[in-house]
Design an enzyme around this catalytic site. Structure first.
Site, short mmCIF file in Angstrom:
data_model
loop_
_atom_site.label_atom_id
_atom_site.label_comp_id
_atom_site.label_asym_id
_atom_site.label_seq_id
_atom_site.Cartn_x
_atom_site.Cartn_y
_atom_site.Cartn_z
N GLY A 136 50.72 -2.17 33.88
CA GLY A 136 51.00 -3.36 33.00
C GLY A 136 52.35 -3.12 32.03
O GLY A 136 53.06 -2.52 32.65
N SER A 137 52.25 -2.75 31.06
CA SER A 137 53.71 -1.86 30.34
C SER A 137 53.62 -1.93 28.61
O SER A 137 52.34 -2.87 28.42
CB SER A 137 55.33 -2.98 30.56
N ASN A 138 54.15 -1.37 27.80
CA ASN A 138 54.92 -1.83 26.74
C ASN A 138 56.36 -2.03 26.64
O ASN A 138 57.13 -1.58 27.70
CB ASN A 138 54.10 -0.36 25.77
N ASN A 179 50.45 -6.37 26.68
CA ASN A 179 50.22 -6.94 28.05
C ASN A 179 48.45 -7.67 27.39
O ASN A 179 48.15 -8.26 28.23
CB ASN A 179 49.38 -5.86 29.07
#
Length: 793
Positions: free
Chosen positions: A238-240, A510
């Site tokens: 995932g990620s920000n 995400n």
């Protein structure tokens, strides 16, 4: 300890750097050549934490230095991945062993080998390499791959492996440029064919040996299974990321904070470097292991990061079969025979195993997508998987376009030209104060109109719920078609993709592109890209609250990005903690110590936060037992998507059960309700225990950490995935980026390396690495070591 081929005096650094800038010899055809068979070479300058700054005179040399340096840090992980893409896991590790999951979803080595050996036997990657750019990879990319393989091999030839994971192993072997390309292919199809490996390799016609019983999938169950399969909360990546425009920064220049959430172990780790070809390329950042360019990073004018996108990178075609032969399907009344690929896999201590795979004009026949989504092959129906990234070997060219970009506008132009990103969004900022969000992915060209016209009954439930289209494969008018600005048939062109430019902030965690900026929602894109007007994850809601408040406050600097990364605020606590404490005290009997611990908790997931562990265990149990729509008294409203739903329904029977269960769980593990989080969320490296801050997806924490609960070991004793290569980047007009980075799990997986845990210690202490990008900063490093690596002839 890193082995080096000669150590050069610091005074010689500038001379060496200048030497690498000399132009290569030119051949009559205009292509670059190395003079008099001298071989490939590069200069590697190591600064603090083992970060290499690789300087070379051309792309092949740059690949050589990168392959050498990656091997020095990660040889065992890299070698394991090359065994995978060669289809040789069963030969070395046995057919029933499990791959590390970094290159496909295969559950056993045999399934992995059957898939990758099939790709190898079919010459799939060779055909992609032979495709002229822009549909195929550029010459620069091919030279990088050639050089990378040579650098990896040179390191192997001259160094003794000290990592116990592969020391003395016969499966650590030299590689070819084709092996490197195959690894890039595996990364490209992770979201498509890579999700269906077991279903592709197990597919067998009804009545044949090994064929599974056929029963039509239940539409409701299939819709839910497809939703879960593509849901962010069930992903191991995932990620920000957030980009701030100059209108809200202290100096009018852009800012970029990237926080990818990736596995802490195995072949999907990031690795840091700076790659420089003087006058051509100068970029710093992180690469996925085994890849040849920088995936996320920055240069002197622009910075970018990626977040895993909601775009569904595959679709299914439901085949109508000839009743007399289930390996023949019908399109517009015309029979077409499936192509059989018989694949043979060598097996350790056993006879080779052969299986036949079945391919169609749409792609391989698949009998499942994960264990929960069966797609049975009956006498009348089968399913074929379409993955447009199976003909996409352009990701490195997209990365090179970013590396050379001078602005966010160049990022957009690079995406339009190369169209190489399979499963990520791009968030970027530049030194002129511009910001960017775009969901520029290689996606199957599934328009809502096409799905409406061509969905089968199964597709009519899976497409709305998940974006997974199931189209009628018997109709030629249900083909995906082609956009005029697309580099390959069957994908969306750049003009159809969500794009937000020059907003005060552009953020993604995400969820879909809809709330990249909550003040200017993005709409109008097809369902396959993601949804709009639906509930957002707690991580998205918390992130939008945080970055919108930062933008409103204004005068932002890199230090503000650093504070955001480790704020460790728990959005779930902001919504539910007060109600939880009140309800806790009303229980009979009330667990007074636990209620007091929750009342005293600071609402953060810092290592010193007391009560955090109790709330974490309670919240995981509650959200696992109650559907999200029933958890809150105030329902979701698309008119207020960040603040709703809210007000926890503490009258639910599952509430009391989750809370008392969490108390009992901690008591059984010998953990006090108010124990500091870091005492029970930690990793051990080299016998030393490092407390770990951050929190799970369910809590909505920006600084995401997912760890396995091991009560006997004292809590969360190892991190599975979460914050990985973090970068906070801005500019001050000096010509050198103002950048702070952190690789949470450090550069090397080798426990004998000095760089196996050094950045993990930094992460534990919420400290950062000051990036050394410009020459004066590299040369000023107190730990500078310079190595010139050369190919032997």
């Amino acid at each position: 300890m890193r082995t080096r081929i000669g150590r050069l005096a610091l005074a010689a650094v500038a001379l060496l750097t200048a030497a690498t800038a000399l132009p290569p010899a030119a051949a009559a055809d205009g292509r670059e050549r190395h003079p008099s068979g001298g071989g490939l070479s590069a200069v590697i300058r190591y600064t603090e934490y083992g970060i290499p700054h690789i300087v070379a005179k051309d792309y092949a040399d740059l690949g050589f230095g990168s392959g050498w340096a990656q091997a020095a840090d990660q040889v065992c992980v890299l070698a394991d991945g090359f065994v995978t893409v060669r289809g040789e896991r069963s030969r070395h590790f046995g057919p029933d062993g499990a791959p590390d999951g970094s290159l496909s979803s295969a559950t056993k080595n045999l399934g992995s080998d059957l898939y990758f050996r099939g790709i190898r036997d079919a010459g799939t990657v060779e055909r992609l390499l032979a495709t002229p750019a822009p549909a195929g990879p550029s010459r620069e990319t091919e030279e990088l791959m050639r050089g990378w393989a040579a650098g990896y091999n040179a390191w192997l030839a001259r160094n003794r492996i000290t990592d116990p994971a592969c020391r003395g192993a016969d499966w650590v072997r030299p590689v070819t440029a084709l092996d490197v390309a195959r690894r890039g292919f595996a990364v490209s199809v992770l979201g498509g064919q890579g999700r269906g490996v077991d279903g592709i390799t197990a597919a067998a016609p009804p009545g044949s040996a090994g064929a599974a019983p056929a029963a039509a999938p239940d539409p409701a169950e299939a819709a839910e299974a497809a939703r879960r399969l593509f849901a962010a909360e069930s992903a191991d990546m995932g990620s920000n990321a957030v980009a701030f425009g100059g209108q809200v920064t202290a100096n009018g220049r852009g800012l970029l904070l990237g926080n990818p959430h990736y596995p802490w172990h195995g072949g999907r780790r990031f690795w840091q470097s700076q790659q420089t070809i003087p006058g051509e390329l100068n970029v710093s950042g992180a690469s996925l292991l085994g890849t040849v360019g920088v995936s996320i990073g920055f240069n002197e004018r622009v910075a970018w990061s990626h977040t895993v996108a909601t775009g569904v990178t595959l679709n299914l075609h439901q085949l109508t079969l000839d009743p007399a032969d289930p390996t023949v399907y019908v399109v517009d009344g015309v029979r077409e025979r499936m192509t059989r690929r018989t694949v043979t896999v060598p097996v350790k201590d056993g006879a080779p195993v052969s299986r036949t795979q079945y391919w169609t004009r749409y792609g391989p026949v698949v009998t499942s997508l994960g264990a929960s989504l069966p797609l049975p092959w009956s006498t009348t129906t089968a399913y074929a998987l379409n993955d447009p990234n199976a003909v996409n070997l352009r990701a490195t060219d997209t990365g090179l376009a970013f590396a050379k970009a001078r602005s966010t506008g160049d990022i957009v132009r690079g995406l339009r030209r190369t169209q190489g990103l399979p499963w990520v969004n791009t968030i970027a900022a530049d030194a002129s104060g511009r910001s960017l969000f775009t969901q520029s992915q290689v996606l199957p060209r599934i328009t809502d109109d096409l799905a409406e016209r061509c969905s089968t009954p199964l597709g009519r439930v899976t497409y709305p719920s998940s974006g997974v289209a199931v189209l009628d494969g018997a109709r030629g008018d249900c083909a995906l078609g082609r956009d005029r600005d697309a580099v390959q048939p069957g994908i969306f062109g750049p003009s159809r993709m969500p794009l937000l430019q020059d907003a005060p902030y552009a953020e993604n965690s995400n969820d879909s592109a809809w709330l990249a900026n909550a003040d200017t929602p993005l709409t109008g894109y097809e369902r396959v890209f993601g949804n709009t007007g639906t509930p957002r994850s707690l991580r998205t809601r918390g992130a939008v609250e945080d970055v919108a408040a930062m933008a409103d406050r204004g005068r932002l600097t890199v230090r503000d990005l650093q504070r955001q990364q480790f704020a460790n605020r728990v959005p779930a606590a902001g919504l539910a903690l007060a109600d939880t404490v009140r309800a806790c005290r009303s229980l009979s009997p009330a667990p007074t110590q636990a209620c007091d611990a929750l009342a005293g908790w600071d609402g953060r997931m810092d290592t010193g936060s007391r009560g955090a562990l109790l709330f974490d265990r309670f919240w995981r149990a509650l959200t696992a037992s109650v559907p999200a729509a029933r958890l809150w008294k105030v329902p979701f409203s698309a008119a207020d998507p960040v603040a709703t739903p809210n007000t926890l329904d503490t009258s639910l029977p599952q509430f009391a059960a989750a809370l008392t269960g969490a108390v009992a769980e901690l008591r059984a593990a010998g953990v006090e309700p108010d124990a500091p989080l870091g005492d029970h969320q930690f990793v051990v490296r080299g016998g030393e225990r490092f407390p770990v801050h951050g929190g799970t997806e369910a809590l909505g924490v920006w600084n995401k950490i997912e760890a396995g609960w091991q009560a006997a070991a004292g809590g969360y004793a190892e991190v599975a995935h979460g914050s990985s290569h973090v970068q906070a980047v801005g500019w001050d007009g000096s010509g050198c980026p103002v950048a702070r980075t952190l690789l949470a799990y450090a550069q090397s997986s080798n426990p004998a390396s000095a760089h196996h845990r050094d950045q993990t210690a930094l992460y534990s202490g919420e400290r950062w690495v000051t990036s050394r990008f410009c020459e004066r900063d590299i040369l000023a490093s107190p730990e500078l070591e310079v190595v010139r690596v050369r190919e032997r002839r």
